[in-house]
Design an enzyme around this catalytic site. Structure first.
Site, PDB file in Angstrom:
ATOM      1  N   HIS A  59       5.528   9.161  19.211  1.00 37.93           N
ATOM      2  CA  HIS A  59       5.830  10.254  17.859  1.00 37.93           C
ATOM      3  C   HIS A  59       7.067   9.962  17.150  1.00 37.93           C
ATOM      4  O   HIS A  59       7.587  10.646  16.475  1.00 37.93           O
ATOM      5  CB  HIS A  59       5.993  11.554  18.418  1.00 37.93           C
ATOM      6  N   ASP A 114       2.957  19.225  28.980  1.00 39.14           N
ATOM      7  CA  ASP A 114       4.632  19.292  28.709  1.00 39.14           C
ATOM      8  C   ASP A 114       5.003  20.723  29.268  1.00 39.14           C
ATOM      9  O   ASP A 114       6.073  20.720  30.031  1.00 39.14           O
ATOM     10  CB  ASP A 114       4.630  19.402  27.292  1.00 39.14           C
ATOM     11  N   HIS A 221      -1.936  13.310  18.836  1.00 36.91           N
ATOM     12  CA  HIS A 221      -2.365  12.756  19.784  1.00 36.91           C
ATOM     13  C   HIS A 221      -3.344  11.974  19.657  1.00 36.91           C
ATOM     14  O   HIS A 221      -4.073  11.367  20.460  1.00 36.91           O
ATOM     15  CB  HIS A 221      -2.223  13.434  21.064  1.00 36.91           C
ATOM     16  N   SER A 447       3.109  -9.226 -17.198  1.00 33.38           N
ATOM     17  CA  SER A 447       2.508  -9.776 -18.724  1.00 33.38           C
ATOM     18  C   SER A 447       3.463  -8.995 -19.638  1.00 33.38           C
ATOM     19  O   SER A 447       3.506  -9.140 -20.698  1.00 33.38           O
ATOM     20  CB  SER A 447       1.197  -9.607 -18.623  1.00 33.38           C
ATOM     21  N   GLY A 486      11.644 -15.773 -17.973  1.00 32.03           N
ATOM     22  CA  GLY A 486      10.264 -16.027 -17.187  1.00 32.03           C
ATOM     23  C   GLY A 486      10.505 -17.145 -16.381  1.00 32.03           C
ATOM     24  O   GLY A 486       9.791 -17.240 -15.306  1.00 32.03           O
ATOM     25  N   THR A 494       0.775 -21.254 -16.929  1.00 29.45           N
ATOM     26  CA  THR A 494       1.014 -19.798 -17.234  1.00 29.45           C
ATOM     27  C   THR A 494       0.503 -19.549 -18.758  1.00 29.45           C
ATOM     28  O   THR A 494       0.207 -20.563 -19.398  1.00 29.45           O
ATOM     29  CB  THR A 494       2.414 -19.502 -17.270  1.00 29.45           C
TER      30      THR A 494
END
Length: 578
Positions: A59, A114, A221, A447, A486, A494
């Site tokens: 947890h 628990d 759980h 771009s 760039g 490119t």
């Protein structure tokens, strides 16, 4: 099939995880021989109430993340999703008692294991003369009919740690702390939803969901919830959660209504992305405020997870000023966030956008014809890019995320929207600058930034004059800016390859006597040839540079788009010339 986990062994994973947290936090210590973590300054707590909590591992950051001044004194960890051993709980109680604390409060989530193990340890400690009290927290709002086992303890338990810790820091006595946190727990509720299950190390997922289903009202759980619903937008899911949590016919509801003041926790169950968590948080705040609920404090993050479960829980706690003071009290616990000590509701969330500088005045001479021609050019470019969307996406899937066509379509739609406003288009510098802003704001991705850089720089030489020589200079300026920021160069596969090829042809415009269309025609052919040639290039820049060149057998989509833009410009000008 067993899910993959980065562990050394299933048997030791809980021990090693706890040891790792303690190793990285000098404020924590392990109790020798036990799976117990304690404050390293334990001896400084003489005369004050100690707070112990715990439960199964898995947890995280609960519960060890909440150890610190102003929160827990220590935690007892069980195996993954399993209750801690009675011996470990008793050892922790003895350790804090022997440090001189004024009694111990056990904060336990409402699960059978628990309750039993902490309860047995408490009775044994009391038999030894140690003052111990236990509060059992059940904040689950899933069940419309209360079962004998009661409401499960979920993420709201973290708020109990905080309130109890603040009270202990003030020197409040054991019985009074127990009484006050029990009252707080009654005004709290939590509900979780999940997109799929989680899996304990060494095991398969605990339940299965169809692709179009989500689980509602599940615990921490990996157990299934109270029902399943079809997948829906985040707003609808949050609405469903809030409706269920606040429905007065639901016996486990939170009594929140218009005018209520609450603390909100948006808790990641472990595997939800931060993006989704932000969307859920926005919806929760918006929808609660729309119901007249005042959000006094809000926490968004991972506070009590269920391993890697991709889900979220919402916790609502009714608050007043005295309770907020306890929540706002200082703590050194590593997992408690820096919560702003001011209300969320009523705060001004939007700041006015900065004013843009006024546009430079421009001449209107000949504006009609020039403006009409520029509009035709832009419209043709937009139509072309929209028509290429699927083709560009397909080219981009080989080397990117397959959205090149989508981003260019966004650019086209942004320009089309602007053109509907019937802007003046006779001044090329102003047109390029405006298109640059549109692409930077609307196109997105690298771009958009590259086109924005190119057009912003290209606009500058056109402010003084607009003859062919100036257009050649504009191309040079745009290319220089694109390369500077760039970092691409011709031959890197490119969009620059197509632009560069066209730019070399535009150099002819700098010589006296050259005309528009012959040079532009050659530039278009060069740009198209350069785009085609990119399929034989090894990518030297951009996302494609991370992909093996063996997989790059198609032209670069950016270069193809640029060549198509130049072709669109040429076609319009040829029609106008005819």
């Amino acid at each position: 099939m067993t899910s993959k986990k980065l562990v050394n062994s299933v048997e030791e994973c809980a021990n090693e995880a706890l040891a790792g947290v303690v190793a990285c936090n000098p404020n924590l210590q392990l109790l020798q021989g036990y799976r117990v973590a304690l404050r390293s300054d334990l001896d400084s707590l003489k005369g004050r109430v100690a707070l112990l909590s715990g439960g199964g591992s898995g947890h995280e950051p609960a519960h060890v993340g909440y150890i610190g001044k102003g929160m827990l004194t220590g935690v007892i960890a069980g195996s993954v999703f399993a209750s801690p051993a009675v011996g470990s709980i008793l050892a922790a109680i003895r350790a804090v008692a022997q440090a001189g604390t004024a009694g111990t409060l056990l904060i336990v989530k409402n699960y059978t294991g628990d309750r039993l193990n902490f309860g047995v340890a408490m009775e044994q400690a009391k038999a030894e003369g140690i003052p111990v009290e236990m509060v059992v927290i059940g904040d689950d709002s899933a069940f419309t009919v209360l079962k004998k086992a009661g409401r499960r303890g979920l993420c709201g338990t973290v708020l109990i740690h905080k309130v109890a810790g603040a009270l202990a820091e003030e020197g409040v006595g054991l019985e009074e702390i127990a009484k006050r946190v029990n009252e707080v727990a009654k005004a709290m509720g939590t509900l979780g939803v999940s997109l799929s299950s989680c899996s304990v190390p060494g095991s398969k997922p605990t339940f299965e969901l169809a692709a179009d289903e989500i689980e509602v009202g599940l615990g921490i759980h990996g157990e299934a919830g109270v029902h399943r619903v079809k997948m829906a937008p985040a707003d609808k899911i949050v609405t469903l959660m809030l409706d269920h949590m606040t429905n007065t016919s639901n016996v486990s509801h939170v009594p929140v209504q218009s005018g209520s003041s609450v603390m909100l926790i948006v808790n990641n169950l472990g595997g939800l992305s931060f993006l989704e968590l932000g969307i859920i948080a926005d919806a929760a705040v918006r929808l609660l405020e729309g119901r007249g609920v005042k959000i006094a404090r809000a926490m968004v993050g991972t506070f009590m997870s269920a391993l890697e479960m991709p889900g979220v829980s919402l916790t609502l706690l009714l608050v007043d000023e005295p309770l907020l003071k306890l929540i706002d009290a200082e703590t050194t616990a590593a997992a408690w966030p820096h919560v702003a000590k001011v209300p969320v509701t009523g705060r001004k969330r939007i700041r006015a956008a900065p004013t843009e500088p006024p546009e430079a005045p421009h001449t209107t001479a000949g504006e009609g014809a020039a403006s009409k021609q520029m509009k035709l050019v832009l419209e043709r470019i937009c139509t072309t890019l929209l028509g290429l969307e699927e083709h560009l996406n397909a080219l981009d899937r080989a080397a990117g995320d397959g959205d090149c066509g989508v981003t260019h379509s966004r650019a086209a739609k942004a320009i089309q929207g602007w053109l509907k406003e019937d802007p003046a288009l006779a001044n090329p510098a102003q047109v390029l600058s405006k298109v640059s802003v549109l692409l930077l704001e609307k196109m997105g991705g690298s771009s958009g930034a590259l086109y924005g850089l190119f057009l912003t720089a290209a606009a500058q030489p056109l402010k003084a004059k607009t003859d062919l020589s100036a257009w050649s200079a504009a191309m040079d300026a745009g290319l220089e800016a694109m390369q500077r920021y760039g970092k691409a160069a011709p031959g890197d596969r490119t969009m620059l390859d197509s632009l560069w090829a066209a730019g070399q042809e535009f150099q002819a415009w700098k010589s006296p006597g050259t005309s528009l269309l012959p040079v532009l025609t050659k530039a278009v052919k060069s740009a198209e040839a350069a785009a085609e040639a990119t399929k034989n290039m090894e990518a030297g820049a951009g996302r494609a540079s991370y992909i093996s060149s063996a997989r790059l057998d198609q032209p670069d989509p950016g270069a193809v788009a640029v060549a198509a833009v130049f072709r669109a410009i040429l076609e319009v000008l040829q029609i106008q010339k005819a």
